[in-house]
Design a protein around this motif. Structure first.
Motif, PDB file in Angstrom:
ATOM      1  N   LEU A 111       0.839  -1.204   0.000  1.00 19.51           N
ATOM      2  CA  LEU A 111       0.000   0.000   0.000  1.00 19.51           C
ATOM      3  C   LEU A 111       0.876   1.257   0.000  1.00 19.51           C
ATOM      4  O   LEU A 111       0.624   2.219  -0.746  1.00 19.51           O
ATOM      5  CB  LEU A 111      -0.893  -0.034   1.239  1.00 19.51           C
ATOM      6  CG  LEU A 111      -2.169   0.777   1.226  1.00 19.51           C
ATOM      7  CD1 LEU A 111      -3.073   0.355   0.085  1.00 19.51           C
ATOM      8  CD2 LEU A 111      -2.891   0.601   2.560  1.00 19.51           C
ATOM      9  N   GLN A 112       1.913   1.237   0.836  1.00 19.08           N
ATOM     10  CA  GLN A 112       2.809   2.398   0.906  1.00 19.08           C
ATOM     11  C   GLN A 112       3.444   2.679  -0.451  1.00 19.08           C
ATOM     12  O   GLN A 112       3.598   3.832  -0.863  1.00 19.08           O
ATOM     13  CB  GLN A 112       3.904   2.157   1.940  1.00 19.08           C
ATOM     14  CG  GLN A 112       3.476   2.304   3.375  1.00 19.08           C
ATOM     15  CD  GLN A 112       4.664   2.611   4.286  1.00 19.08           C
ATOM     16  OE1 GLN A 112       5.478   3.475   3.991  1.00 19.08           O
ATOM     17  NE2 GLN A 112       4.746   1.897   5.391  1.00 19.08           N
TER      18      GLN A 112
ATOM     19  N   ILE B  89       0.940   4.429  -2.815  1.00 22.15           N
ATOM     20  CA  ILE B  89       0.644   5.820  -2.433  1.00 22.15           C
ATOM     21  C   ILE B  89       1.880   6.693  -2.573  1.00 22.15           C
ATOM     22  O   ILE B  89       1.783   7.878  -2.922  1.00 22.15           O
ATOM     23  CB  ILE B  89       0.100   5.839  -0.988  1.00 22.15           C
ATOM     24  CG1 ILE B  89      -1.248   5.105  -0.941  1.00 22.15           C
ATOM     25  CG2 ILE B  89      -0.032   7.250  -0.466  1.00 22.15           C
ATOM     26  CD1 ILE B  89      -1.828   4.943   0.435  1.00 22.15           C
TER      27      ILE B  89
ATOM     28  N   GLU C 173      -4.203   8.562  -2.007  1.00 19.04           N
ATOM     29  CA  GLU C 173      -4.558   8.722  -0.598  1.00 19.04           C
ATOM     30  C   GLU C 173      -5.949   9.314  -0.444  1.00 19.04           C
ATOM     31  O   GLU C 173      -6.641   9.083   0.554  1.00 19.04           O
ATOM     32  CB  GLU C 173      -3.523   9.628   0.093  1.00 19.04           C
ATOM     33  CG  GLU C 173      -3.684   9.742   1.600  1.00 19.04           C
ATOM     34  CD  GLU C 173      -3.473   8.418   2.328  1.00 19.04           C
ATOM     35  OE1 GLU C 173      -4.328   8.078   3.160  1.00 19.04           O
ATOM     36  OE2 GLU C 173      -2.478   7.719   2.053  1.00 19.04           O
TER      37      GLU C 173
ATOM     38  N   ASN D  42      -6.597   1.420   2.127  1.00 19.47           N
ATOM     39  CA  ASN D  42      -5.973   2.615   2.689  1.00 19.47           C
ATOM     40  C   ASN D  42      -6.834   3.204   3.803  1.00 19.47           C
ATOM     41  O   ASN D  42      -7.886   2.666   4.161  1.00 19.47           O
ATOM     42  CB  ASN D  42      -5.691   3.642   1.583  1.00 19.47           C
ATOM     43  CG  ASN D  42      -6.962   4.227   1.012  1.00 19.47           C
ATOM     44  OD1 ASN D  42      -8.045   3.703   1.257  1.00 19.47           O
ATOM     45  ND2 ASN D  42      -6.837   5.313   0.253  1.00 19.47           N
ATOM     46  N   ARG D  43      -6.363   4.319   4.351  1.00 14.67           N
ATOM     47  CA  ARG D  43      -7.022   4.901   5.523  1.00 14.67           C
ATOM     48  C   ARG D  43      -8.488   5.240   5.237  1.00 14.67           C
ATOM     49  O   ARG D  43      -9.367   4.974   6.052  1.00 14.67           O
ATOM     50  CB  ARG D  43      -6.256   6.158   5.934  1.00 14.67           C
ATOM     51  CG  ARG D  43      -6.703   6.756   7.258  1.00 14.67           C
ATOM     52  CD  ARG D  43      -5.879   7.972   7.598  1.00 14.67           C
ATOM     53  NE  ARG D  43      -4.451   7.666   7.503  1.00 14.67           N
ATOM     54  CZ  ARG D  43      -3.488   8.586   7.538  1.00 14.67           C
ATOM     55  NH1 ARG D  43      -3.809   9.853   7.634  1.00 14.67           N
ATOM     56  NH2 ARG D  43      -2.214   8.245   7.455  1.00 14.67           N
TER      57      ARG D  43
END
Length: 511
Positions: A18-19, A22, A29, A49-50
């Motif tokens: 995921l990092q 993004i 994001e 993601n968040r």
């Protein structure tokens, strides 16, 4: 005396897949981003993601269900995980960290998320391990990566601390003396497989400390070797090294001759000539070596090997030449030499082992002692110059082992000795207990007279017994009552009574 303890740094980039997305596409994001994986039953959410988590998406949820959580104004992005690309990107990040370590690798896992660095002996370049970890954290933050960093004695402890103790932007350093605090961590900190974890959790075992109290033989019989292997890697009983992302540079020189030579002076000059070339390769990088391998190629198409091992990392040409001169004087070649290869192994930054060589003495004194031990080893043989290492075994004769001071194997030190005062154990411990005859004032009581080789030894004082007993699962069963006794001539002896048969033994003495 032992080698410098290994120190490992772990940089954990949680949800790396995921990092990575993004980091390369920051606009994701603001989307509901789902990374999915395909199984036999269908497609499922592997990462979210968040914003996706805020909408209610859970990991493991079917993708069809997860789609329904996106709001009418949300931009929904669904992509498959790309393990190969994620791994390659992690390797690239690792290679960019080379200024923090000379050996960098990634964890061995199907979907690696951690970068591992061997930082043994290089912390002083950064004013300490904490400063090293802080600088690495700053470098990761500048590149918009969220990492958790920890330094420990083994890959296992560093990995566990990074995953279960470190916090974002707060790297932690676990000193060797405080590794036991990690025993309270949950079982997943041991890097166990999911099926094994499920079995242990069903048994009510949830922490590392619980596992360490269990019978190892039973664990191996019921659960296989994975648990014990991970446990021993965690404690350092099984060595585990960082596998570098790319092959480490090899430091090797060679010379081929048109005609064979037999003259000892000519051979010595050839060796010294190549040694200078080899050490000149290490010097600009402030590197030294602990192991030099000299391979003679002979005219009869055979080879002969001359190994020189050192107590600590060095690039001191004069000292290395002296050691080779000693070894060459005793080295016999069976045929003329037509070629010579010299390679440096165990290459490490200079000063790596000098700092912790011996506590309480200066570096120069430590270096002088190291040079002396190297000379002794060269003259007498490596197995003739040994040093004791302690092991966490309650049986006195099994708690110490002698190993060559120049040996490549790293014997694990133990904190066991810290549980005792120095005077609790004799200054001289016999390799094997000596059987003695005893007179006691009462049956099974403390001794008052010893008989050793027809010598009568009167005792005037005796301590309370100290019982040492092993479990039945620890091999040969041992159950002894030890006494510290004083003789009429002022000697202090350490004797014990074997409880199985009542026989007495003399095991050591104080000077």
């Amino acid at each position: 005396m032992g080698r410098t303890p290994q120190r490992i740094l772990c940089l954990w980039l949680a949800d790396w897949a995921l990092q990575r997305r993004i980091n390369t596409q920051p606009e994701l994001e603001q989307c509901v981003l789902l990374l999915t994986e395909s199984r036999k039953q269908g497609d499922f959410v592997r990462y979210g993601n968040r914003l996706a988590r805020r909408r209610g998406v859970r990991i493991g949820m079917p993708v069809s269900e997860a789609r329904t959580f996106a709001g009418p104004n949300d931009r929904l992005v669904v992509e498959e995980v790309q393990p190969a690309q994620d791994r390659q990107a992690l390797v690239q990040i690792a290679l960019r960290c080379e200024r923090f370590s000379f050996r960098i690798g990634i964890e061995e896992a199907d979907t690696p998320e951690s970068i591992l660095m061997d930082v043994t002996g290089i912390a002083h370049f950064f004013s300490g391990e904490q400063a090293l970890a802080d600088q690495l954290n700053q470098a990761a933050t500048r590149r918009q990566f969220a990492g958790r960093i920890a330094i420990g004695d083994t890959i296992g402890t560093a990995w566990a601390a990074a995953h279960y103790l470190a916090e974002p932007n707060r790297p932690i350093v676990i000193p060797s003396t405080e590794a036991r605090q990690l025993h309270r961590l949950p079982l997943p900190a041991l890097r166990l497989s999911e099926p094994l974890l499920r079995k242990l959790l069903r048994l009510g075992i949830t922490t590392i400390a619980q596992v360490m109290t269990l019978d190892r033989a039973s664990l191996a019989r019921r659960l296989g070797n994975e648990l014990l292997t991970r446990l021993d890697q965690f404690t350092g009983q099984i060595p585990e090294t960082v596998t570098p992302c790319h092959p480490l540079p090899q430091y090797r020189v060679k010379k081929t001759l048109e005609e064979g030579i037999t003259n000892p002076d000519a051979i010595r000059q050839l060796v010294f000539y190549l040694l200078r070339q080899l050490l000149d390769l290490l010097a600009p990088k402030r590197l030294g070596t602990r192991h030099l391998e000299c391979r003679f190629v002979l005219e009869d198409r055979t080879t002969q090997l001359l190994d020189v091992r050192l107590c600590e990392t060095t690039s001191d040409q004069q000292h290395i030449h002296e050691l080779f001169r000693i070894r060459l004087d005793k080295f016999r070649l069976t045929s003329p030499v037509v070629g010579l290869h010299i390679e440096a192994h165990e290459v490490a930054p200079l000063g790596a082992s000098q700092e912790a060589f011996l506590e309480g003495i200066s570096r120069d004194q430590s270096r002088q002692l190291s040079l002396l031990l190297n000379r002794f080893s060269s003259r007498l043989g490596e197995q003739a110059v040994v040093a004791p290492s302690l092991f966490p075994n309650p049986i006195p004769e099994r708690s110490v082992e002698l190993a060559s001071v120049t040996g490549s194997s790293l014997l694990s030190p133990t904190s066991y000795s810290s549980r005792f005062h120095g005077l609790d154990r004799p200054t001289a411990l016999f390799v094997q207990p000596r059987p003695v005859e005893v007179l006691a004032s009462i049956p099974d009581g403390p001794p008052v007279v010893l008989f050793w080789k027809k010598r009568r030894i009167e005792l005037v004082d005796c301590s309370e017994p100290e019982r040492i007993e092993t479990g039945w699962w620890q091999g040969e069963y041992v159950c002894r009552d030890y006494y510290r006794v004083e003789t009429a001539t002022g000697e202090w002896l350490w004797v014990f009574r074997r409880l199985q048969d009542g026989r007495w033994f003399w095991h050591g003495e104080w000077f």
